[in-house]
Design a protein around this motif. Structure first.
Motif, short mmCIF file in Angstrom:
data_model
loop_
_atom_site.label_atom_id
_atom_site.label_comp_id
_atom_site.label_asym_id
_atom_site.label_seq_id
_atom_site.Cartn_x
_atom_site.Cartn_y
_atom_site.Cartn_z
N THR A 165 25.95 84.56 38.95
CA THR A 165 25.54 85.36 38.01
C THR A 165 25.63 86.60 38.30
O THR A 165 26.20 87.39 37.33
CB THR A 165 24.31 85.32 37.61
OG1 THR A 165 24.05 83.66 37.65
CG2 THR A 165 23.90 85.52 36.72
N ASP A 219 20.78 78.54 26.23
CA ASP A 219 21.18 79.36 27.79
C ASP A 219 22.13 79.10 28.13
O ASP A 219 22.26 78.96 29.89
CB ASP A 219 20.04 78.55 28.67
CG ASP A 219 19.37 80.10 29.65
OD1 ASP A 219 19.36 80.73 29.92
OD2 ASP A 219 19.16 79.04 31.07
N GLN A 230 27.53 85.27 30.33
CA GLN A 230 27.79 84.24 31.58
C GLN A 230 28.17 83.31 30.89
O GLN A 230 28.50 82.10 31.11
CB GLN A 230 25.93 83.76 31.91
CG GLN A 230 25.55 84.73 32.64
CD GLN A 230 23.64 84.02 32.90
OE1 GLN A 230 24.10 82.99 32.65
NE2 GLN A 230 23.26 84.63 33.32
N LEU A 236 18.25 77.67 40.31
CA LEU A 236 18.37 78.90 40.10
C LEU A 236 18.55 79.85 40.60
O LEU A 236 19.60 80.98 40.77
CB LEU A 236 16.68 78.74 39.09
CG LEU A 236 16.94 80.72 39.11
CD1 LEU A 236 17.45 80.95 37.22
CD2 LEU A 236 15.57 80.81 38.40
N ILE A 276 20.29 73.51 36.29
CA ILE A 276 19.41 74.80 37.69
C ILE A 276 18.63 73.84 38.22
O ILE A 276 17.52 74.40 38.67
CB ILE A 276 19.74 76.09 37.47
CG1 ILE A 276 19.34 76.04 36.29
CG2 ILE A 276 21.30 76.34 37.40
CD1 ILE A 276 19.72 77.64 35.59
N GLU A 283 10.45 79.16 34.87
CA GLU A 283 11.63 78.06 34.96
C GLU A 283 11.18 77.18 35.80
O GLU A 283 11.84 76.12 35.98
CB GLU A 283 12.50 79.63 34.32
CG GLU A 283 13.98 78.40 34.49
CD GLU A 283 15.23 79.31 34.40
OE1 GLU A 283 15.08 80.36 34.72
OE2 GLU A 283 16.08 78.48 34.36
N HIS A 313 12.78 85.28 30.73
CA HIS A 313 11.75 84.10 30.66
C HIS A 313 11.12 83.89 31.61
O HIS A 313 10.59 84.90 32.79
CB HIS A 313 12.58 83.80 32.29
CG HIS A 313 14.82 83.90 32.08
ND1 HIS A 313 15.42 85.64 32.57
CD2 HIS A 313 15.48 82.97 31.52
CE1 HIS A 313 16.67 85.27 31.55
NE2 HIS A 313 16.77 83.83 31.38
N HIS A 372 12.83 79.31 28.21
CA HIS A 372 12.02 77.92 29.42
C HIS A 372 10.75 77.22 29.66
O HIS A 372 10.10 75.88 29.15
CB HIS A 372 12.49 77.71 30.98
CG HIS A 372 13.40 78.50 31.30
ND1 HIS A 372 14.90 77.54 30.59
CD2 HIS A 372 13.88 79.46 31.26
CE1 HIS A 372 16.25 78.60 30.49
NE2 HIS A 372 15.46 79.66 31.08
N TRP A 389 22.24 80.48 41.75
CA TRP A 389 22.61 80.31 41.28
C TRP A 389 23.45 81.52 40.53
O TRP A 389 24.24 81.46 40.32
CB TRP A 389 22.52 79.34 40.01
CG TRP A 389 23.63 79.06 38.55
CD1 TRP A 389 24.85 78.58 38.77
CD2 TRP A 389 22.98 79.68 37.40
NE1 TRP A 389 24.79 79.03 37.00
CE2 TRP A 389 24.04 79.68 36.44
CE3 TRP A 389 21.60 80.60 37.50
CZ2 TRP A 389 23.88 80.40 35.70
CZ3 TRP A 389 21.39 80.73 36.16
CH2 TRP A 389 22.77 81.25 35.13
N LEU A 390 22.29 82.43 40.64
CA LEU A 390 22.26 83.66 40.30
C LEU A 390 22.38 84.61 41.11
O LEU A 390 23.39 85.29 40.77
CB LEU A 390 20.59 84.48 39.71
CG LEU A 390 19.98 83.76 38.85
CD1 LEU A 390 18.36 84.24 39.13
CD2 LEU A 390 20.12 84.12 37.73
N SER A 432 20.18 73.69 30.22
CA SER A 432 20.25 74.39 31.42
C SER A 432 19.21 73.68 32.59
O SER A 432 19.40 74.18 33.81
CB SER A 432 19.82 75.79 31.20
OG SER A 432 19.05 76.28 32.25
N ARG A 468 14.83 91.19 32.78
CA ARG A 468 15.15 89.86 33.66
C ARG A 468 14.45 89.23 33.26
O ARG A 468 14.12 87.68 32.76
CB ARG A 468 16.42 89.94 35.07
CG ARG A 468 17.23 89.13 35.06
CD ARG A 468 18.41 88.60 35.92
NE ARG A 468 19.31 87.95 35.64
CZ ARG A 468 20.65 88.12 34.68
NH1 ARG A 468 21.29 89.25 34.79
NH2 ARG A 468 21.09 86.92 35.35
N PHE A 469 13.55 88.68 34.39
CA PHE A 469 12.21 88.57 35.10
C PHE A 469 11.70 89.27 35.74
O PHE A 469 11.84 90.17 36.15
CB PHE A 469 12.92 86.69 35.50
CG PHE A 469 13.07 86.60 36.91
CD1 PHE A 469 14.11 87.11 36.91
CD2 PHE A 469 13.53 85.04 36.98
CE1 PHE A 469 14.63 87.41 38.53
CE2 PHE A 469 13.71 84.64 38.31
CZ PHE A 469 14.38 85.81 38.91
N HIS A 496 23.01 84.11 27.57
CA HIS A 496 23.26 84.88 28.15
C HIS A 496 25.07 85.87 28.08
O HIS A 496 25.34 84.36 28.01
CB HIS A 496 23.77 85.09 29.84
CG HIS A 496 22.01 84.54 30.35
ND1 HIS A 496 21.29 85.79 30.60
CD2 HIS A 496 20.78 83.79 29.81
CE1 HIS A 496 19.97 85.01 30.91
NE2 HIS A 496 19.72 83.93 30.48
#
Ligand code: GUN
Ligand code: FE
Length: 423
Positions: free
Chosen positions: A91, A315, A71, A83, A293, A226, A223, A264, A86-87, A289, A196-197, A68
């Motif tokens: 992020t 990642d 990031q 995850l 996470i 993950e 993604h 992932h 953290w996003l 990663s 993104r997902f 990313h």
């Protein structure tokens, strides 16, 4: 004819279980492609300049199948979270800054400078939702000489209002503009559709992205499976799908007749593995990663045994560092813990397999890339291990093994990407 010859210890991967090491051989490049590796220089190339790297090692460039770009600025932060936290904490606030082109310019200049110096020759990157900053990143990467795919990210739900796209119509409009601007514009930098997902994109946006993908003839990255919290959420969001991979499949975003990368796949079950295999999806294995996470460890050897394509990835910034040498080390280490602590039915990764993943494994996404076979595109790194002291004699293979664990970008002596010398 544009040609050169490198002389040194040539090391590449034959397959997932075998390295090839040819000492003091000649590596011939013509018009950006490998013509072969020879013990003596064929007469046909007698007039081509030879650069003799002496006792140094020459390996294919390393392929980072997933990172990313925005990031990079906060790499190493928030590594005590899972995850979804953290996003939200790190992020999304950081990615929103790329609305400001001056900030994007500074941040992407720093990233690009690091990537030029690194062992990465090709990469697949996520940018942000912002079209101007994504195009700026593509311009910088084109200038860098690296060969990349870059994705303008799509996200229109379950994120902060200051970041997400306000509607499906607007997301499609911006994505179409970006694709119109960038398809065919660069020689080394290409667009890739990047939801993104699943939690970030409404069903109607995912269907429309599949339409745009077909219209512009571009690949897809996202993604998949993950982190456990994410997987449970996708089950709620797409209740009709048999699993997470099936959700992408229903929306027309899981490959099949076009190239696709899913990062992932830590928790893919047997049915999801079947979907990955039958659609030719590349798994971007991101071991650091997945540790940072708290996602887990993907069963890489099971994927390879099953016939799924796998490459390696940093990642960033789930991974803290852009180094693919570190990614190889982490892949081996994580696989051993997985084997020891969780599941003895999947063998840990050997050095040969980690080398394969970082070269041929991910390289295949870019075509004939990742080895010094005739016809392969020429990505090469010259490794100088003279500062990595040792009192005893070592074989070239031993030197290569310890270089991956001990070396870093300061030990890179030369770098070639697609036939072009970067340093
Ligand atoms: N899933 C959705 N977005 C992200 C991201 O930025 N990083 C990682 N590792 N997983 C994600
Ligand atoms: Fe990622």
């Amino acid at each position: 004819m544009d040609a050169f010859v490198f002389k040194g210890h040539i090391c590449d991967s034959i397959d997932r279980n075998h390295l090839r090491i040819l000492e003091h051989h000649y590596l011939v490049c013509e018009d950006g492609r490998c013509k072969g590796v020879f013990p003596t220089l064929p007469a046909a190339y007698a007039a081509v300049p030879v650069e003799d790297f002496g006792d140094r090692l020459i390996i294919p460039g390393l392929i980072d199948l997933h990172l990313h770009a925005p990031q990079f600025s906060f790499r190493g932060l928030g590594m005590d979270m899972e995850l979804l936290d953290w996003l939200n904490t790190h992020t999304f606030p950081e990615e929103s800054k790329y609305r400001d082109l001056a900030y994007a310019d500074l941040a992407y200049s720093q990233l690009t400078a690091h990537l030029i110096r690194s062992e990465t020759t090709r990469a697949c990157l996520f940018a942000t939702v912002h079209v101007p900053a994504t195009e700026l990143l593509m311009e910088k990467l084109e200038q860098s000489g690296l060969i990349t795919y870059v994705g303008k990210v799509n996200m229109n739900r379950n994120g902060p209002m200051y970041l997400i796209e306000p509607s499906t119509v607007e997301a499609v409009r911006q994505t179409r503009k970006w694709l119109s601007d960038t398809v065919g514009r660069f020689s080394r930098t290409k667009p890739i559709i990047t939801p993104r997902f699943i939690p970030s994109c409404t069903d109607d946006l995912l269907y429309r992205l599949a339409d745009l993908r077909a219209e512009f003839g571009v690949p897809v990255q996202s993604h998949l499976s993950e982190n456990l919290g994410e997987i449970a959420w996708v089950k709620e969001l797409v209740p009709t799908a048999k699993n997470y991979g099936d959700a992408y499949r229903k929306f027309g975003l899981l490959g099949g007749d076009y190239p696709c990368i899913m990062a992932h796949c830590v928790h893919s079950d047997a049915l999801e593995m079947e979907y990955l295999k039958e659609n030719g999806v590349f798994v971007a294995h991101s071991p650091e990663s997945n540790m940072n996470i708290a996602s887990g460890v993907a069963p890489v050897n099971r994927f390879l045994d099953y016939g799924i394509k796998v490459g390696l990835a940093t990642d960033v910034a789930g991974g803290s560092h852009e180094s693919m040498f570190k990614a190889m080390t982490h892949a081996i280490q994580a696989s051993k813990l997985r084997w020891r602590l969780l599941d003895q039915s999947v063998a840990p990764l050997t050095f040969d397999t980690a080398f394969y993943l970082a070269t041929r494994g991910g390289g295949a996404f870019f075509g004939k890339v990742g080895a010094f076979e005739e016809g392969f595109e020429m990505d090469a790194l010259v490794l100088d291990d003279s500062t990595l002291d040792h009192p005893q004699p070592l074989s070239v293979r031993e030197r290569l093994e310890r270089f991956i664990y001990l070396g870093d970008e300061r030990n890179l002596y030369a770098k070639v990407v697609g036939g072009r010398r970067l340093f």
